[in-house]
Design an enzyme around this catalytic site. Structure first.
Site, PDB file in Angstrom:
ATOM      1  N   HIS A  18       0.866  -1.193   0.000  1.00 47.25           N
ATOM      2  CA  HIS A  18       0.000   0.000   0.000  1.00 47.25           C
ATOM      3  C   HIS A  18       0.898   1.237   0.000  1.00 47.25           C
ATOM      4  O   HIS A  18       1.355   1.697   1.038  1.00 47.25           O
ATOM      5  CB  HIS A  18      -0.915  -0.028   1.245  1.00 47.25           C
ATOM      6  CG  HIS A  18      -1.925   1.082   1.285  1.00 47.25           C
ATOM      7  ND1 HIS A  18      -3.154   0.944   1.904  1.00 47.25           N
ATOM      8  CD2 HIS A  18      -1.904   2.347   0.808  1.00 47.25           C
ATOM      9  CE1 HIS A  18      -3.828   2.076   1.803  1.00 47.25           C
ATOM     10  NE2 HIS A  18      -3.091   2.950   1.140  1.00 47.25           N
ATOM     11  N   HIS A  20       1.259   4.936  -2.328  1.00 48.70           N
ATOM     12  CA  HIS A  20       0.882   5.836  -3.427  1.00 48.70           C
ATOM     13  C   HIS A  20       2.163   6.489  -3.914  1.00 48.70           C
ATOM     14  O   HIS A  20       2.823   7.193  -3.130  1.00 48.70           O
ATOM     15  CB  HIS A  20      -0.096   6.900  -2.938  1.00 48.70           C
ATOM     16  CG  HIS A  20      -1.347   6.320  -2.337  1.00 48.70           C
ATOM     17  ND1 HIS A  20      -2.504   6.162  -3.056  1.00 48.70           N
ATOM     18  CD2 HIS A  20      -1.600   5.819  -1.100  1.00 48.70           C
ATOM     19  CE1 HIS A  20      -3.427   5.612  -2.284  1.00 48.70           C
ATOM     20  NE2 HIS A  20      -2.905   5.390  -1.093  1.00 48.70           N
ATOM     21  N   HIS A 198      -9.630   1.226  -1.052  1.00 52.82           N
ATOM     22  CA  HIS A 198      -9.523   1.817   0.282  1.00 52.82           C
ATOM     23  C   HIS A 198     -10.925   1.776   0.888  1.00 52.82           C
ATOM     24  O   HIS A 198     -11.886   2.245   0.266  1.00 52.82           O
ATOM     25  CB  HIS A 198      -9.099   3.278   0.197  1.00 52.82           C
ATOM     26  CG  HIS A 198      -7.650   3.511  -0.116  1.00 52.82           C
ATOM     27  ND1 HIS A 198      -7.023   2.956  -1.182  1.00 52.82           N
ATOM     28  CD2 HIS A 198      -6.718   4.266   0.531  1.00 52.82           C
ATOM     29  CE1 HIS A 198      -5.750   3.366  -1.192  1.00 52.82           C
ATOM     30  NE2 HIS A 198      -5.544   4.153  -0.162  1.00 52.82           N
ATOM     31  N   GLU A 201     -11.109   3.429   6.322  1.00 51.51           N
ATOM     32  CA  GLU A 201     -10.044   4.285   6.872  1.00 51.51           C
ATOM     33  C   GLU A 201     -10.754   5.339   7.725  1.00 51.51           C
ATOM     34  O   GLU A 201     -10.635   5.338   8.940  1.00 51.51           O
ATOM     35  CB  GLU A 201      -9.237   4.918   5.721  1.00 51.51           C
ATOM     36  CG  GLU A 201      -8.119   5.837   6.178  1.00 51.51           C
ATOM     37  CD  GLU A 201      -7.398   6.546   5.012  1.00 51.51           C
ATOM     38  OE1 GLU A 201      -7.931   6.587   3.885  1.00 51.51           O
ATOM     39  OE2 GLU A 201      -6.288   7.084   5.259  1.00 51.51           O
ATOM     40  N   ASP A 279       1.885   3.859   2.890  1.00 51.26           N
ATOM     41  CA  ASP A 279       0.845   4.734   2.334  1.00 51.26           C
ATOM     42  C   ASP A 279       1.444   5.929   1.567  1.00 51.26           C
ATOM     43  O   ASP A 279       1.528   5.866   0.346  1.00 51.26           O
ATOM     44  CB  ASP A 279      -0.115   5.198   3.436  1.00 51.26           C
ATOM     45  CG  ASP A 279      -1.507   5.529   2.920  1.00 51.26           C
ATOM     46  OD1 ASP A 279      -1.757   5.365   1.712  1.00 51.26           O
ATOM     47  OD2 ASP A 279      -2.365   5.942   3.738  1.00 51.26           O
ATOM     48  N   ASP A 280       1.811   6.980   2.283  1.00 58.36           N
ATOM     49  CA  ASP A 280       2.381   8.179   1.658  1.00 58.36           C
ATOM     50  C   ASP A 280       3.596   8.607   2.478  1.00 58.36           C
ATOM     51  O   ASP A 280       3.537   9.579   3.238  1.00 58.36           O
ATOM     52  CB  ASP A 280       1.328   9.299   1.632  1.00 58.36           C
ATOM     53  CG  ASP A 280       0.087   8.892   0.862  1.00 58.36           C
ATOM     54  OD1 ASP A 280       0.120   8.915  -0.376  1.00 58.36           O
ATOM     55  OD2 ASP A 280      -0.914   8.509   1.515  1.00 58.36           O
TER      56      ASP A 280
HETATM   57  N1  HPA Z   1      -6.504   7.459   1.618  1.00 58.69           N
HETATM   58  C1  HPA Z   1      -7.214   7.835   0.559  1.00 58.69           C
HETATM   59  N2  HPA Z   1      -6.654   8.343  -0.522  1.00 58.69           N
HETATM   60  C2  HPA Z   1      -5.342   8.473  -0.571  1.00 58.69           C
HETATM   61  C3  HPA Z   1      -4.555   8.103   0.499  1.00 58.69           C
HETATM   62  C4  HPA Z   1      -5.174   7.554   1.652  1.00 58.69           C
HETATM   63  O1  HPA Z   1      -4.548   7.190   2.667  1.00 58.69           O
HETATM   64  N3  HPA Z   1      -3.280   8.381   0.139  1.00 58.69           N
HETATM   65  C5  HPA Z   1      -3.300   8.878  -1.118  1.00 58.69           C
HETATM   66  N4  HPA Z   1      -4.552   8.935  -1.553  1.00 58.69           N
HETATM   67 ZN    ZN Z   2      -3.695   4.846   0.705  1.00 57.86          ZN
END
Ligand code: HPA
Ligand code: ZN
Length: 340
Positions: A18, A20, A198, A201, A279-280
């Protein structure tokens, strides 16, 4: 944390499921590319970019993340972005990665789909040649946009089917349930793509049911909120559905107030196939090792639990059985040498 446990985590072979790619855009590189392309952004220094990285929720983050992505224009930009990520994960013993990209973030600015996918895939091919890191690419639809936009994106992707393994769903979750995308996901499946999404969250457990039943996902991204629904946890466990959990992301986006309150162990105790991911990483304060270390510290995970988490990711990745066995054997060997 004691330094031997930290070294154990750092040396452990890992898979990331996971990530991006636009979220791996470090401020220094963002600035360099902005200058190279003569693109003006809201930020006038690397420090100003970093100061902006304080978020109260997912939307706060997304606003800045889309702003940063605006500087990406050429094939070389997407190559440089991806290669910088590859160098980071290679240093962290990540041996397989499955990365998301958001085509609409770029095509809506007039950047050609082919430019984006070529830059990313050229860097990933080099990662395999140079470091033996294997990978998959998953394209995400932006859920704050209409389903018809996602359909156009799917049509554009067909020319690059050889390089795109799956489709996913990201961006603003609340108010944009998976059901909004059921037609385009059905088409994607018909075209042979694997699906992920997703869900759970910020959104409720109900969104996870929809992702399972309407989008027919093979993996659940985040999925934290399954903790609220015992029936859902039982279903996810029975289906051996992997969850791509992102601890530092959850902390930075206030999905949890404190990592000590993170549901990861609770989900594992309910037999869910949990994995750890970044994630990021440029925005949330860490790549794979930092995520593993932070959650291990907060929940006092032991080596057996850490091995389980790494193993879950190798089992849940979208590669052939041969590569899976190879990676699992690498983990076994590491564990046998470093268990105590
Ligand atoms: N959630 C939803 N969209 C996203 C995320 C995330 O954690 N990171 C980049 N786009
Ligand atoms: Zn994500």
């Amino acid at each position: 944390m004691n330094s031997t446990l930290k070294s154990f985590i750092e040396g452990m072979p890992k898979a990331e499921l996971h990530l991006h790619i636009e979220g791996s855009f470090e401020p220094e590189l963002m600035f360099a590319i902005a200058q190279r392309n003569q693109v003006k952004t809201k930020f006038d220094s690397v420090e100003a970019v970093k100061e902006a990285y304080q978020f109260n929720n997912l939307q706060d983050f997304l606003d800045i993340y889309y702003e940063g992505a605006r500087v990406l224009l050429t094939e070389q930009d997407f190559f440089d972005l991806t290669w910088a990520y590859v160098e980071r994960i290679h240093a962290q013993n990540v041996i397989h990665t499955e990365i998301f990209f958001d085509p609409q973030t770029h095509t809506d600015r007039g950047v050609d789909f082919g430019v984006v996918i070529s830059g990313i895939s050229r860097a990933l091919a080099q990662a395999e040649q140079k470091y033996g890191i294997t990978s998959r690419i998953i394209m995400c639809f932006l859920r704050h946009l209409d389903e018809s936009e996602a359909e156009k994106t799917l049509a554009q992707a067909l020319a690059y089917k050889d390089r795109i393994y799956g489709v996913g769903l990201d961006s603003s979750e609340l108010g944009h349930p998976p059901s909004k995308f059921k037609n385009v996901f059905a088409k994607a499946i018909e075209e042979g793509f694997v699906t992920v999404a997703h869900a759970g969250e910020e959104g409720p457990a109900e969104y996870i049911w929809e992702a399972l039943d309407l989008l027919h996902i093979s993996r659940l991204d985040h999925g934290n909120r399954s903790k609220d629904d015992p029936k859902l946890m039982a279903r996810l466990a029975a289906e051996k559905m992997a969850l791509t959990v992102c601890p530092l992301s959850n902390l930075k986006l206030c999905v949890v107030d404190d990592l000590k309150a993170h549901p990861l162990r609770f989900l594992m105790e309910n037999n869910l196939k949990v994995t750890i991911n970044s994630d990021d990483p440029a925005y949330f304060g860490g790549y794979m090792n930092e995520n593993y270390i932070a959650i291990t510290e907060a929940l006092e995970l032991n080596r057996t639990e850490l091995k389980q988490l790494a193993q879950n990711a190798f089992e849940a990745c979208f590669v052939d059985e041969g590569r899976k066995r190879e990676m699992l054997a690498q983990l076994e060997a590491y564990f046998a040498e470093n268990a105590f």
